[in-house]
Design a protein around this motif. Structure first.
Motif, mmCIF file in Angstrom:
data_model
loop_
_atom_site.group_PDB
_atom_site.id
_atom_site.type_symbol
_atom_site.label_atom_id
_atom_site.label_comp_id
_atom_site.label_asym_id
_atom_site.label_seq_id
_atom_site.Cartn_x
_atom_site.Cartn_y
_atom_site.Cartn_z
ATOM 1 N N GLU A 119 0.862 -1.196 0.000
ATOM 2 C CA GLU A 119 0.000 0.000 0.000
ATOM 3 C C GLU A 119 0.890 1.235 0.000
ATOM 4 N N ASP A 120 0.665 2.139 -0.950
ATOM 5 C CA ASP A 120 1.548 3.308 -1.036
ATOM 6 C C ASP A 120 1.093 4.457 -0.140
ATOM 7 N N ASP A 173 -2.641 -3.335 -2.892
ATOM 8 C CA ASP A 173 -3.225 -2.113 -3.463
ATOM 9 C C ASP A 173 -2.980 -2.163 -4.972
ATOM 10 N N GLN A 224 -3.592 0.513 -7.176
ATOM 11 C CA GLN A 224 -3.058 1.793 -7.660
ATOM 12 C C GLN A 224 -1.754 2.105 -6.921
ATOM 13 N N LYS A 248 -12.022 0.430 -1.757
ATOM 14 C CA LYS A 248 -11.869 1.415 -0.696
ATOM 15 C C LYS A 248 -13.140 2.257 -0.593
HETATM 16 MN MN MN Z 1 -2.485 3.366 -3.887
#
Ligand code: MN
Length: 128
Positions: free
Chosen positions: A9-10, A53, A55, A105
């Motif tokens: 997860e960024d 994640d 993205q 999300k």
């Molecule tokens: Mn992301």
């Protein structure tokens, strides 16, 4: 022994949220923010499950899932895809890439822990 979960997860706040929820459930949690480090980290810790994640900067989570599925050593690790966009198209893309589960999300505590428990049980891990 508690299941080892790799969280990809960024976003920092999301990472902290997953970390807190999963540690409080007794999982052994490792966090990765950078998609470029995922495959090395998987090799290093051999996670029992990955939350991915989709993205991410530089490399998409879908691409990472495909790479995991191409490799004999990582092929059977359950992956839960997490995307910012709800919708059947997103879910189908994630499942086609090889994800075992899918969450859009905002991810809630219950949806996160239920899908992780389900994926681990399906893969024969004792839950405790
Ligand atoms: Mn992301």
């Amino acid at each position: 022994m508690s299941a080892r979960i790799l969280v990809v997860e960024d976003d920092l706040l999301n990472r902290m949220f997953y970390h807190e929820v999963l540690e409080s459930r007794g999982y052994d949690v490792t966090l990765v923010a950078d998609g470029a480090l995922v495959l090395d980290e998987v090799k290093r810790i051999s996670p029992d499950l990955i939350t991915m994640d989709i993205q991410l900067p530089h490399i998409s989570g879908l691409r990472l899932i495909r790479k995991l599925r191409e490799n004999e050593a990582t092929r059977s690790i359950p992956v839960i895809a997490i995307t910012a966009f709800a919708g059947r198209g997103e879910q189908e893309k994630a499942m086609a890439a090889g994800a075992n589960g899918y969450l859009s999300k905002p991810v809630t505590v219950d949806r996160l822990s239920n899908s992780i428990r389900q994926a681990l049980e399906t893969n024969g891990h004792a839950i405790g």
